[in-house]
Motif scaffolding. Structure first.
Motif, short mmCIF file in Angstrom:
data_model
loop_
_atom_site.label_atom_id
_atom_site.label_comp_id
_atom_site.label_asym_id
_atom_site.label_seq_id
_atom_site.Cartn_x
_atom_site.Cartn_y
_atom_site.Cartn_z
N ALA A 145 19.43 39.46 62.32
CA ALA A 145 20.08 38.47 61.46
C ALA A 145 20.16 38.96 60.02
N THR A 146 19.10 39.60 59.54
CA THR A 146 19.12 40.13 58.18
C THR A 146 20.10 41.28 58.06
N ARG A 147 20.18 42.12 59.08
CA ARG A 147 21.16 43.20 59.09
C ARG A 147 22.58 42.65 58.99
N GLN A 148 22.86 41.60 59.72
CA GLN A 148 24.19 41.00 59.68
C GLN A 148 24.48 40.43 58.29
N ALA A 149 23.48 39.76 57.69
CA ALA A 149 23.67 39.18 56.36
C ALA A 149 23.94 40.26 55.32
N ILE A 150 23.17 41.34 55.36
CA ILE A 150 23.35 42.43 54.40
C ILE A 150 24.69 43.13 54.63
N GLY A 151 25.07 43.28 55.88
CA GLY A 151 26.36 43.89 56.16
C GLY A 151 27.52 43.05 55.64
N THR A 152 27.41 41.75 55.80
CA THR A 152 28.48 40.85 55.36
C THR A 152 28.54 40.76 53.84
N ARG A 153 27.40 40.63 53.19
CA ARG A 153 27.39 40.39 51.74
C ARG A 153 27.59 41.66 50.92
N PHE A 154 27.10 42.79 51.42
CA PHE A 154 27.17 44.03 50.64
C PHE A 154 28.11 45.08 51.23
N GLY A 155 28.64 44.81 52.41
CA GLY A 155 29.51 45.80 53.04
C GLY A 155 28.79 47.04 53.51
N LEU A 156 27.49 46.92 53.82
CA LEU A 156 26.69 48.07 54.25
C LEU A 156 26.62 48.14 55.77
N GLN A 157 26.54 49.38 56.27
CA GLN A 157 26.41 49.63 57.69
C GLN A 157 25.11 50.40 57.95
N PRO A 162 20.72 50.77 64.92
CA PRO A 162 19.64 49.82 64.62
C PRO A 162 18.99 49.31 65.90
N SER A 163 17.80 48.78 65.72
CA SER A 163 17.09 48.14 66.82
C SER A 163 16.66 46.74 66.38
N ALA A 164 15.98 46.05 67.25
CA ALA A 164 15.49 44.72 66.90
C ALA A 164 14.35 44.79 65.90
N GLU A 165 13.79 45.99 65.67
CA GLU A 165 12.64 46.13 64.78
C GLU A 165 12.93 46.96 63.54
N LEU A 178 15.28 47.86 56.66
CA LEU A 178 14.84 46.60 57.25
C LEU A 178 13.83 46.89 58.36
N SER A 179 12.67 46.27 58.26
CA SER A 179 11.61 46.51 59.23
C SER A 179 11.01 45.19 59.67
N ILE A 202 21.53 46.82 43.39
CA ILE A 202 22.25 47.93 43.99
C ILE A 202 23.70 47.95 43.50
N GLU A 203 24.32 49.11 43.66
CA GLU A 203 25.75 49.25 43.42
C GLU A 203 26.42 49.58 44.75
N THR A 204 27.44 48.81 45.10
CA THR A 204 28.20 49.05 46.32
C THR A 204 29.69 48.92 46.00
N ARG A 205 30.49 49.27 46.96
CA ARG A 205 31.94 49.12 46.80
C ARG A 205 32.41 47.70 47.09
N ALA A 206 31.49 46.85 47.58
CA ALA A 206 31.89 45.51 48.01
C ALA A 206 31.83 44.48 46.89
N GLY A 207 31.42 44.87 45.69
CA GLY A 207 31.35 43.91 44.60
C GLY A 207 30.02 43.18 44.54
N THR A 208 29.96 42.09 43.78
CA THR A 208 28.72 41.39 43.54
C THR A 208 28.38 40.43 44.68
N SER A 209 27.09 40.34 44.99
CA SER A 209 26.60 39.41 45.99
C SER A 209 25.08 39.41 45.92
N GLU A 210 24.43 38.60 46.73
CA GLU A 210 22.97 38.52 46.72
C GLU A 210 22.47 38.17 48.11
N CYS A 211 21.28 38.70 48.42
CA CYS A 211 20.60 38.38 49.67
C CYS A 211 19.11 38.32 49.39
#
Length: 223
Positions: A145-157, A162-165, A178-179, A202-211
């Protein structure tokens, strides 16, 4: 992705500043440690627990052998259960690492990444050759769930599958590791992850966001 600022709660700002200045030879001013495009900001931990925090610094891969010799002369290295202290990863990582323990039980790492530019430096290694703060460990009770949130908000892959852990989110220049809260840090596998009070910019190409993770006490903001 680049980690441009990381605020780290510590038990003694003067002692931890001295460690980064005297052992790792980094530039320190007013409890701020500068390395490349990254600034590590130390602040009094207060009610936040210390220990179990993972941070990694990038080293030019062609300077890694010199960096490891430099580090070995300055501090004990961490080993896995087989006694190894040098760890090379192929596949999507294309890296080599060495781990060591910092003040407050920090799990620190130097990592050389083959895909990043080589250095023109030669001779004895110096701490000012560390190019950036490249990883921070972020525990979570729900990695997917945290991976999905970070991917959506920051555009990170994920850098690797990845695994469940475990999920390394970002790229060679910067990773949010993420651990699962129950997964102990490699290589000694004795410390559970902690990031209480840690704030990351952080600096990303996806612009400003927060998690953030209220239960685990960490926050990441993109600018």
């Amino acid at each position: 992705m680049r980690i441009v600022e990381l605020t780290l709660p510590v038990s003694d700002t003067h002692a931890v500043s001295a460690y980064f200045r005297d052992v790792l030879q980094l530039h320190v001013e007013d409890h701020k440690i500068k390395t490349g495009w990254s600034t590590l900001i130390l602040r009094a931990a207060g009610k936040h627990p210390v220990g179990g925090v993972h941070l990694a610094f990038n080293v030019p891969d062609n300077r890694f052998a010199d960096a490891m010799a430099w580090l070995r002369a300055r501090t004990p290295l961490q080993h896995d259960r087989d006694g190894k202290d040098h760890f090379a990863l192929e596949s999507s990582w294309q890296s080599q690492s060495v781990y060591f323990t910092g003040p407050d039980g920090l799990i620190l790492e130097l990592i050389g990444r083959r895909r990043l530019p080589a250095s023109s430096r030669t001779g004895v290694f110096h701490g000012n050759e560390l190019t950036c703060l490249s990883e921070v460990g972020l525990p979570t009770a729900d990695v997917p769930a945290t991976r999905q949130a970070i991917g959506t908000r920051f555009g990170l892959q994920p850098l690797s599958t990845p695994s469940a852990e475990f999920a390394p989110m970002g790229d060679d220049e910067g990773l949010l590791i993420l651990s699962d809260t129950r997964r102990r840090w490699f290589p000694e596998q004795k410390d559970l992850p902690n990031a209480q009070g840690i704030e990351v910019v952080i600096e990303t190409r996806a612009g400003t966001s927060e998690c953030h993770d209220a239960a685990q006490g960490w926050r990441v903001r993109a600018r």
